[in-house]
Design a protein around this motif. Sequence first.
Motif, mmCIF file in Angstrom:
data_model
loop_
_atom_site.group_PDB
_atom_site.id
_atom_site.type_symbol
_atom_site.label_atom_id
_atom_site.label_comp_id
_atom_site.label_asym_id
_atom_site.label_seq_id
_atom_site.Cartn_x
_atom_site.Cartn_y
_atom_site.Cartn_z
ATOM 1 N N VAL A 133 -33.194 68.490 68.900
ATOM 2 C CA VAL A 133 -32.725 69.863 69.118
ATOM 3 C C VAL A 133 -33.714 70.783 68.414
ATOM 4 N N VAL A 134 -34.369 71.669 69.185
ATOM 5 C CA VAL A 134 -35.485 72.467 68.666
ATOM 6 C C VAL A 134 -35.390 73.902 69.183
ATOM 7 N N TYR A 135 -36.321 74.738 68.732
ATOM 8 C CA TYR A 135 -36.421 76.076 69.287
ATOM 9 C C TYR A 135 -37.870 76.355 69.672
ATOM 10 N N ALA A 136 -38.062 77.358 70.515
ATOM 11 C CA ALA A 136 -39.395 77.833 70.874
ATOM 12 C C ALA A 136 -39.356 79.346 70.937
ATOM 13 N N LYS A 137 -40.356 79.983 70.363
ATOM 14 C CA LYS A 137 -40.455 81.439 70.412
ATOM 15 C C LYS A 137 -41.118 81.868 71.711
ATOM 16 N N ILE A 138 -40.712 83.023 72.209
ATOM 17 C CA ILE A 138 -41.218 83.505 73.486
ATOM 18 C C ILE A 138 -42.741 83.631 73.475
ATOM 19 N N ASP A 139 -43.292 84.200 72.423
ATOM 20 C CA ASP A 139 -44.750 84.365 72.360
ATOM 21 C C ASP A 139 -45.473 83.032 72.445
ATOM 22 N N ASP A 140 -44.947 82.009 71.781
ATOM 23 C CA ASP A 140 -45.568 80.694 71.819
ATOM 24 C C ASP A 140 -45.525 80.101 73.222
ATOM 25 N N LEU A 141 -44.457 80.391 73.943
ATOM 26 C CA LEU A 141 -44.325 79.868 75.302
ATOM 27 C C LEU A 141 -45.296 80.542 76.270
ATOM 28 N N VAL A 142 -45.399 81.861 76.222
ATOM 29 C CA VAL A 142 -46.154 82.580 77.260
ATOM 30 C C VAL A 142 -47.624 82.775 76.915
ATOM 31 N N ARG A 143 -48.000 82.511 75.684
ATOM 32 C CA ARG A 143 -49.392 82.735 75.263
ATOM 33 C C ARG A 143 -50.359 81.916 76.132
ATOM 34 N N ASN A 144 -51.395 82.614 76.646
ATOM 35 C CA ASN A 144 -52.435 81.983 77.469
ATOM 36 C C ASN A 144 -51.885 81.350 78.748
ATOM 37 N N THR A 145 -50.832 81.950 79.292
ATOM 38 C CA THR A 145 -50.295 81.487 80.574
ATOM 39 C C THR A 145 -50.402 82.607 81.599
ATOM 40 N N GLU A 146 -50.083 82.257 82.825
ATOM 41 C CA GLU A 146 -50.193 83.203 83.928
ATOM 42 C C GLU A 146 -49.185 84.342 83.845
ATOM 43 N N ILE A 147 -48.158 84.214 83.039
ATOM 44 C CA ILE A 147 -47.141 85.271 82.971
ATOM 45 C C ILE A 147 -47.164 86.020 81.638
ATOM 46 N N GLU A 148 -48.220 85.896 80.888
ATOM 47 C CA GLU A 148 -48.317 86.627 79.624
ATOM 48 C C GLU A 148 -48.259 88.136 79.882
ATOM 49 N N GLU A 149 -48.895 88.594 80.948
ATOM 50 C CA GLU A 149 -48.883 90.027 81.280
ATOM 51 C C GLU A 149 -47.474 90.501 81.605
ATOM 52 N N LEU A 150 -46.754 89.730 82.406
ATOM 53 C CA LEU A 150 -45.381 90.098 82.766
ATOM 54 C C LEU A 150 -44.511 90.255 81.526
ATOM 55 N N PHE A 151 -44.637 89.352 80.583
ATOM 56 C CA PHE A 151 -43.798 89.420 79.385
ATOM 57 C C PHE A 151 -44.194 90.562 78.463
ATOM 58 N N SER A 152 -45.433 90.979 78.536
ATOM 59 C CA SER A 152 -45.850 92.117 77.723
ATOM 60 C C SER A 152 -45.186 93.409 78.188
ATOM 61 N N LYS A 153 -44.727 93.439 79.431
ATOM 62 C CA LYS A 153 -44.053 94.616 79.987
ATOM 63 C C LYS A 153 -42.546 94.619 79.705
ATOM 64 N N HIS A 154 -42.002 93.501 79.250
ATOM 65 C CA HIS A 154 -40.577 93.371 78.918
ATOM 66 C C HIS A 154 -39.673 93.718 80.097
ATOM 67 N N LEU A 155 -40.117 93.333 81.298
ATOM 68 C CA LEU A 155 -39.312 93.614 82.481
ATOM 69 C C LEU A 155 -38.127 92.671 82.625
ATOM 70 N N ILE A 156 -38.335 91.424 82.255
ATOM 71 C CA ILE A 156 -37.264 90.449 82.474
ATOM 72 C C ILE A 156 -36.022 90.822 81.673
ATOM 73 N N GLU A 157 -36.217 91.379 80.483
ATOM 74 C CA GLU A 157 -35.073 91.761 79.656
ATOM 75 C C GLU A 157 -34.194 92.811 80.318
ATOM 76 N N THR A 158 -34.731 93.541 81.298
ATOM 77 C CA THR A 158 -33.957 94.582 81.990
ATOM 78 C C THR A 158 -33.129 94.022 83.137
ATOM 79 N N SER A 159 -33.336 92.768 83.484
ATOM 80 C CA SER A 159 -32.668 92.186 84.649
ATOM 81 C C SER A 159 -31.250 91.736 84.321
ATOM 82 N N PRO A 160 -30.320 91.923 85.258
ATOM 83 C CA PRO A 160 -28.976 91.356 85.054
ATOM 84 C C PRO A 160 -28.994 89.836 85.085
ATOM 85 N N PHE A 161 -30.113 89.264 85.561
ATOM 86 C CA PHE A 161 -30.259 87.814 85.643
ATOM 87 C C PHE A 161 -31.310 87.308 84.648
#
Length: 343
Positions: free
Chosen positions: A129-157
């Motif tokens: 049982v572990v945890y992962a921080k968002i930055d560690d997950l998205v760093r150097n990936t194709e969706i790093e830009e998307l997460f920098s905009k914080h759009l997903i947090e605005t979604s009802p889903f």
Amino acid sequence: MNYFIRCFVVIISLGLFYLASYWLLVTNNTTSVSNKHETTSKESPPILKNLFDLVVKENSIFFLETSMKDFEHEVVTINRRASCALESAALHHQNRTIYYIYVFPNDTETIYIKEKYLNMVLTYENIQVVYAKIDDLVRNTEIEELFSKHLIETSPFFVEHFSDAFRAIILMKFGGIYMDSDVIVLKSLDDLGGNFIGKEISTILASGIMGFDENGIDLLSAALEDLNKNYNPKSWGGHGPLLFTKWVKKMCNATANFSYHECDYLRILPTNAFYPVSYGIWRHFFNPKYIDEIRNMVKNSYLIHIWNKLTHGFILEADSNAPYLIFAREHCPKTVSKLYKSF
């Protein structure tokens, strides 16, 4: 004569006094040692470890908890059905490490594991049982830009969209198998190879259970690039099943029903492998009269999928003979043993 009686009484009194004093001294010392032993024997609850601090084997199985409901608290929790999914995976894959990953924001403090279902599943040596921080997950990936905009947090889903994105990232970074937490594993998936995905219906692939290794990185990368460019916060399923359906068809030149495709490394499994009971008849899982029907439907399946979005509010009594609980007693017995009134 009176003198001797008085002396006798004094001697007896002194003897009783010293005997009582000795008894009190011994009792206090014993209690002190006992308390000291009790204090030192109580261990602190285990601390949640960071996934990225561990050496992760390539054939691991991953579950994700993306609601982030526990990140402000010192103790993480797991619901009974997720505990069952985790236990059933561990029970049938003792040669693999099973990771239950809590996704947390980047300012996460020390988190403790102090909850009966988590402590129970940790009795399996192959569960982490572990945890992962968002930055560690998205760093150097194709969706790093998307997460920098914080759009997903605005979604009802946002819970579903976090999970859609992070399951692909986890498999890109580590390889292995991803599973949703609303399943019961019925048998080992070891014979499926390193790259597989299953149909939900004849023309749609589902991403609730899938496996990828280094051969599938291009497919995962393409899906994440698409998510980065075309993210729609209002689309519930557009970034999961529909996204993988789109890119498997495109990259593998697959036919509409996937009866033919050109990705030799990828195994596309029929509906009954992972989704034998469709969401349209989910209530049958919760009705004892359908046990024979359900057993027949899942007899060749690797697992059953419970469709949590539809079933999460449907509660079973702990002594129910509904198909869902019958399978749970067989494939996650420790979880069921901890049930109080309901499942």
